[in-house]
Design a protein around this motif. Structure first.
Motif, PDB file in Angstrom:
ATOM      1  N   GLU B 167       0.791  -1.346  -0.010  1.00 23.46           N
ATOM      2  CA  GLU B 167      -0.022   0.055  -0.123  1.00 23.46           C
ATOM      3  C   GLU B 167       0.856   1.304   0.141  1.00 23.46           C
ATOM      4  O   GLU B 167       0.595   2.170  -0.702  1.00 23.46           O
ATOM      5  N   LEU B 168       1.839   1.205   0.797  1.00 22.63           N
ATOM      6  CA  LEU B 168       2.896   2.489   0.964  1.00 22.63           C
ATOM      7  C   LEU B 168       3.607   2.843  -0.337  1.00 22.63           C
ATOM      8  O   LEU B 168       3.552   3.940  -0.755  1.00 22.63           O
ATOM      9  N   LEU B 169       3.978   1.652  -0.994  1.00 23.03           N
ATOM     10  CA  LEU B 169       4.646   1.864  -2.185  1.00 23.03           C
ATOM     11  C   LEU B 169       3.795   2.290  -3.508  1.00 23.03           C
ATOM     12  O   LEU B 169       4.240   3.113  -4.274  1.00 23.03           O
ATOM     13  N   MET B 170       2.546   1.728  -3.365  1.00 23.37           N
ATOM     14  CA  MET B 170       1.450   2.372  -4.324  1.00 23.37           C
ATOM     15  C   MET B 170       1.423   3.907  -4.207  1.00 23.37           C
ATOM     16  O   MET B 170       1.351   4.461  -5.037  1.00 23.37           O
ATOM     17  N   ASP B 171       1.321   4.151  -2.971  1.00 31.55           N
ATOM     18  CA  ASP B 171       1.253   5.528  -2.901  1.00 31.55           C
ATOM     19  C   ASP B 171       2.323   6.536  -3.219  1.00 31.55           C
ATOM     20  O   ASP B 171       2.280   7.430  -3.669  1.00 31.55           O
ATOM     21  N   ASN B 190      -2.230  -8.724  -9.296  1.00 29.69           N
ATOM     22  CA  ASN B 190      -3.131  -8.180  -8.132  1.00 29.69           C
ATOM     23  C   ASN B 190      -4.009  -7.288  -8.917  1.00 29.69           C
ATOM     24  O   ASN B 190      -3.380  -6.197  -9.173  1.00 29.69           O
ATOM     25  N   LEU B 191      -5.228  -7.579  -8.612  1.00 31.11           N
ATOM     26  CA  LEU B 191      -6.206  -6.850  -9.438  1.00 31.11           C
ATOM     27  C   LEU B 191      -6.414  -5.385  -8.909  1.00 31.11           C
ATOM     28  O   LEU B 191      -6.527  -4.254  -9.433  1.00 31.11           O
ATOM     29  N   ALA B 192      -6.130  -5.452  -7.470  1.00 29.33           N
ATOM     30  CA  ALA B 192      -6.235  -4.180  -6.676  1.00 29.33           C
ATOM     31  C   ALA B 192      -5.041  -3.296  -7.200  1.00 29.33           C
ATOM     32  O   ALA B 192      -5.258  -1.846  -7.429  1.00 29.33           O
ATOM     33  N   GLU B 193      -3.904  -3.645  -7.167  1.00 28.57           N
ATOM     34  CA  GLU B 193      -2.735  -3.014  -7.853  1.00 28.57           C
ATOM     35  C   GLU B 193      -3.161  -2.371  -8.944  1.00 28.57           C
ATOM     36  O   GLU B 193      -2.890  -1.182  -9.650  1.00 28.57           O
ATOM     37  N   ALA B 194      -3.665  -3.236 -10.135  1.00 29.39           N
ATOM     38  CA  ALA B 194      -3.942  -2.642 -11.505  1.00 29.39           C
ATOM     39  C   ALA B 194      -5.037  -1.545 -11.438  1.00 29.39           C
ATOM     40  O   ALA B 194      -4.956  -0.656 -12.144  1.00 29.39           O
ATOM     41  N   VAL B 195      -6.087  -1.723 -10.584  1.00 34.49           N
ATOM     42  CA  VAL B 195      -7.134  -0.758 -10.743  1.00 34.49           C
ATOM     43  C   VAL B 195      -6.596   0.550  -9.844  1.00 34.49           C
ATOM     44  O   VAL B 195      -7.168   1.734 -10.122  1.00 34.49           O
ATOM     45  N   ARG B 196      -5.678   0.607  -8.990  1.00 30.34           N
ATOM     46  CA  ARG B 196      -5.193   1.679  -8.354  1.00 30.34           C
ATOM     47  C   ARG B 196      -3.975   2.425  -9.377  1.00 30.34           C
ATOM     48  O   ARG B 196      -4.070   3.685  -9.248  1.00 30.34           O
ATOM     49  N   LEU B 197      -3.155   1.614 -10.098  1.00 30.82           N
ATOM     50  CA  LEU B 197      -2.255   2.451 -10.668  1.00 30.82           C
ATOM     51  C   LEU B 197      -2.523   2.343 -12.264  1.00 30.82           C
ATOM     52  O   LEU B 197      -1.787   3.264 -13.071  1.00 30.82           O
ATOM     53  N   GLY B 198      -3.446   1.640 -12.734  1.00 29.70           N
ATOM     54  CA  GLY B 198      -3.661   1.604 -14.494  1.00 29.70           C
ATOM     55  C   GLY B 198      -4.450   2.589 -14.768  1.00 29.70           C
ATOM     56  O   GLY B 198      -5.497   2.846 -14.437  1.00 29.70           O
ATOM     57  N   HIS B 199      -3.991   3.219 -16.126  1.00 24.94           N
ATOM     58  CA  HIS B 199      -4.863   3.949 -16.818  1.00 24.94           C
ATOM     59  C   HIS B 199      -5.674   3.180 -17.667  1.00 24.94           C
ATOM     60  O   HIS B 199      -6.951   3.305 -18.003  1.00 24.94           O
ATOM     61  N   ARG B 200      -4.944   2.085 -18.210  1.00 28.55           N
ATOM     62  CA  ARG B 200      -5.569   0.939 -18.648  1.00 28.55           C
ATOM     63  C   ARG B 200      -5.415  -0.219 -18.153  1.00 28.55           C
ATOM     64  O   ARG B 200      -4.169  -0.308 -17.919  1.00 28.55           O
ATOM     65  N   VAL B 201      -6.224  -1.098 -18.237  1.00 26.17           N
ATOM     66  CA  VAL B 201      -5.858  -2.825 -17.678  1.00 26.17           C
ATOM     67  C   VAL B 201      -6.172  -3.415 -18.959  1.00 26.17           C
ATOM     68  O   VAL B 201      -7.339  -3.612 -19.537  1.00 26.17           O
ATOM     69  N   VAL B 202      -4.955  -4.061 -19.231  1.00 24.64           N
ATOM     70  CA  VAL B 202      -5.192  -5.129 -20.344  1.00 24.64           C
ATOM     71  C   VAL B 202      -5.449  -6.354 -19.711  1.00 24.64           C
ATOM     72  O   VAL B 202      -4.278  -6.996 -18.944  1.00 24.64           O
ATOM     73  N   ARG B 224      -7.592   8.314  -6.710  1.00 25.59           N
ATOM     74  CA  ARG B 224      -8.023   6.914  -6.308  1.00 25.59           C
ATOM     75  C   ARG B 224      -7.617   6.647  -4.801  1.00 25.59           C
ATOM     76  O   ARG B 224      -6.366   6.962  -4.714  1.00 25.59           O
ATOM     77  N   GLY B 225      -8.231   6.000  -4.163  1.00 21.46           N
ATOM     78  CA  GLY B 225      -7.771   5.634  -2.804  1.00 21.46           C
ATOM     79  C   GLY B 225      -7.792   4.333  -2.298  1.00 21.46           C
ATOM     80  O   GLY B 225      -8.435   3.567  -3.277  1.00 21.46           O
ATOM     81  N   TYR B 226      -7.474   4.177  -1.160  1.00 18.16           N
ATOM     82  CA  TYR B 226      -7.791   2.531  -0.584  1.00 18.16           C
ATOM     83  C   TYR B 226      -9.027   2.347  -0.434  1.00 18.16           C
ATOM     84  O   TYR B 226      -9.827   3.154   0.007  1.00 18.16           O
ATOM     85  N   ALA B 227      -9.322   1.170  -0.986  1.00 24.99           N
ATOM     86  CA  ALA B 227     -10.849   0.561  -0.872  1.00 24.99           C
ATOM     87  C   ALA B 227     -12.010   1.715  -1.529  1.00 24.99           C
ATOM     88  O   ALA B 227     -12.843   2.075  -1.003  1.00 24.99           O
ATOM     89  N   ASP B 228     -11.547   2.246  -2.773  1.00 26.64           N
ATOM     90  CA  ASP B 228     -12.521   3.233  -3.434  1.00 26.64           C
ATOM     91  C   ASP B 228     -13.569   2.312  -4.017  1.00 26.64           C
ATOM     92  O   ASP B 228     -13.285   1.292  -4.825  1.00 26.64           O
ATOM     93  N   PRO B 229     -14.772   2.726  -3.798  1.00 23.62           N
ATOM     94  CA  PRO B 229     -16.022   1.853  -4.417  1.00 23.62           C
ATOM     95  C   PRO B 229     -15.931   1.874  -5.939  1.00 23.62           C
ATOM     96  O   PRO B 229     -16.281   1.037  -6.258  1.00 23.62           O
ATOM     97  N   ASP B 230     -15.741   3.126  -6.547  1.00 24.93           N
ATOM     98  CA  ASP B 230     -15.449   3.021  -8.018  1.00 24.93           C
ATOM     99  C   ASP B 230     -14.556   2.189  -8.555  1.00 24.93           C
ATOM    100  O   ASP B 230     -15.149   1.277  -9.364  1.00 24.93           O
ATOM    101  N   LEU B 231     -13.400   1.840  -7.811  1.00 21.99           N
ATOM    102  CA  LEU B 231     -12.311   1.078  -8.247  1.00 21.99           C
ATOM    103  C   LEU B 231     -12.936  -0.388  -8.018  1.00 21.99           C
ATOM    104  O   LEU B 231     -12.885  -1.166  -8.840  1.00 21.99           O
ATOM    105  N   ASP B 232     -13.601  -0.691  -6.818  1.00 20.25           N
ATOM    106  CA  ASP B 232     -14.042  -1.899  -6.433  1.00 20.25           C
ATOM    107  C   ASP B 232     -14.914  -2.320  -7.664  1.00 20.25           C
ATOM    108  O   ASP B 232     -14.816  -3.520  -7.976  1.00 20.25           O
TER     109      ASP B 232
END
Lengths: 270, 256
Positions: B167-171, B190-202, B224-232
């Motif tokens: 989490e810290l490193l993603m920030d 890890n899908l959580a990483e993909a939706v936090r960091l990706g503009h596009r997810v392939v 984008r934040g931790y446990a973000d409902p949009d990203l969920d």
């Protein structure tokens, strides 16, 4: 009221069954073992349950050693031996490391040289002494060659093994940053192989000391090996042992030097 | 400005087909995440993009010139950090500059800058064995930044770390990107990483890997934040795409 007092079922502490299998530093134990063994022999030879023909008395070996020192012959024997050891081992180890690197880095070299090394490794180098005398002369040349040849093969095997064990992901990393081939070898492969090379040197330098005695069998007036061989042919056990003790001390010193180098060069290891 | 284009990439190891007909554009200043079940060839694809392996078919194109001062256009960040254990933090960064003739006084400001950006200035003289996993990966990121890459190729960079460090490193990655947008291809399972960091997810299918779907995420990285409902919701969708394949991939025998 605490739960423990309510508990009526039988209770006992969990038995400890971990620990061990982890070398720890124990100072002075090594020294104590030496003192104990030497003391035992001294006691045995004095009390008579070890006959003077089986083992010399340690105190008499020490006295012989004292005579050797006082007569000035100690350095007359030690200096030529150390020179032979240094020149021969340095030659064998450096050519060995270079060859090992070549085998580790180039598949053709590996295919060509590994069988050759396997063929010459088991040859008792002592058996080749007459040949070396013909090739390099009865003087220092043959002695250097024998020691160099003896240290060469184990160093080669240790070095290419060490190169094989260098972490490939580090090499890929170097390539991915566009490092030149030479930089990768110099900055990644060589330091990565250093632990294996140094532990190989431990073995090859011990072999060099063994071969020192063999090298001084022919055409040597002075040298620890010559001294031991002369004492042996006269069955002079005190002098024989004085010489052997010098070789042992030499071995311990070499091993300590490598230990020191490992501390300095390999401090990065976890 | 430098874009990367993959044209009809296919790759096999012997008789095992790993990738089939992958075509993709990677645009400047955006992070593309590659996700897929294990063994779908996503790491292979990354090695192909950076030129560490040659594709059996198709080609990888660099479009446009890399930015000025770029020493190594395609730069990797590895899962296991790949730091030289015998070099200090400073030495590890210096390693990638030395071959470009940048050493000593010329290297010092670059090293100081990248260590400051990764909050490692106080640890310049530490050896890797003294660092935590998160710090090691920050050193690897500092090393990558030092060569001023056009595209960062990140191979599961957080997978060797525990979830809090992750989490810290993603920030850290997000704040690095917001200050100075970089282009990246980010491989992860890890899908959580993909939706936090990706503009596009392939999303890749299981072996042989093909592109199943490309999901665009419009929300700016900084919001984008931790446990973000949009990203969920996006993550749910990605998982629904992958679930069956992941199960099938898990039950496949590995033939080496």
């Amino acid at each position: 009221m605490s739960d423990a007092r309510l508990e009526t079922r039988p209770m006992r502490e969990v038995r400890f069954r971990g620990g061990g299998f982890q070398p720890e530093r124990r100072r002075w134990i090594g020294v104590a073992v030496f003192v104990l063994v030497i003391g035992l022999v001294e006691w045995g030879t004095r009390a008579g349950w070890i006959s003077a023909l089986t083992l010399p008395r340690p105190s008499e070996v020490l006295a012989t050693f004292g005579e050797l020192w006082e007569s000035g012959l100690f350095f007359a024997h030690l200096v030529p031996s150390l020179t032979r050891l240094a020149v021969g081992a340095a030659l064998g180890a450096s050519v060995g490391i270079a060859t090992g690197m070549l085998i580790g880095l180039f598949s053709y070299m590996r295919a060509a040289l590994v069988p050759v090394i396997a063929a010459i490794f088991p040859i008792p180098k002592i058996a080749l002494l007459p040949l070396f005398v013909i090739w390099f002369g009865i003087d220092e040349g043959s002695k250097y060659a024998l020691i160099a040849f003896g240290t060469f093969t184990p160093t080669v095997v240790a070095t290419y093994g060490a190169v094989d064990n260098v972490d490939r992901t580090l090499i890929r990393m170097g390539q991915s940053f566009g490092l030149s081939w030479l930089s990768i070898v110099r900055k990644i492969v060589l330091p990565g192989a250093m632990p294996g090379i140094l532990s190989g040197l431990r073995i090859s330098l011990a072999i060099a000391i063994i071969l020192l005695v063999a090298a001084e069998m022919l055409g040597a007036q002075y040298g620890i090996g010559a001294y031991i061989l002369e004492a042996g042919s006269l069955y002079d056990l005190e002098r024989l042992f004085a010489g052997v003790v010098i070789l042992s001390i030499l071995g311990v010193l070499v091993s300590m030097t490598i230990g020191f180098m490992e501390q300095r060069l390999l401090g990065w290891r976890t | 400005m430098m874009d990367i284009r993959l044209e009809g990439i296919a790759h096999s190891y012997g008789v095992t087909e790993v990738l089939r007909d992958v075509s993709l554009d990677i645009d400047t200043g955006r992070i593309v995440c590659l996700v897929g079940p294990s063994g779908c060839g996503k790491s292979t694809l990354l090695r192909l993009i950076g030129g560490l392996e040659r594709p059996s078919q198709g080609r990888v194109l660099q479009i446009g010139a890399p930015p000025e001062g770029c020493l190594n256009p395609l730069t990797y960040i590895f899962q296991d950090f790949a730091l030289l254990p015998w070099r200090t933090v400073r030495g590890n960064v210096s390693l990638v500059l030395e071959d470009h003739g940048i050493r000593g006084r010329k290297a010092a400001p670059i090293i100081a800058d990248v260590l400051a950006r990764t909050r490692l200035s106080d640890f310049a003289d530490a050896l890797p064995k003294q660092l935590s996993g998160g710090m090691k990966q920050r050193v690897a990121i500092a090393r990558a930044l030092a060569v001023n890459p056009a595209v960062m190729l990140m191979d599961e960079p957080l997978s060797a770390l525990d979830s809090q460090t992750r989490e810290l490193l993603m920030d850290d990655l997000i704040s690095l990107w917001t200050r100075e947008p970089f282009t990246a291809v980010y491989v992860t399972h890890n899908l959580a990483e993909a939706v936090r960091l990706g503009h596009r997810v392939v999303v890749l299918s299981r072996r042989p890997g093909r592109i199943r779907e490309i999901v665009e995420i419009g929300k700016p990285l900084a919001e984008r934040g931790y446990a973000d409902p949009d990203l969920d919701r996006v993550q749910q969708h990605l998982w629904s795409l992958m679930r069956e394949e992941a199960r099938a991939a898990d039950e496949e025998l590995i033939d080496v």
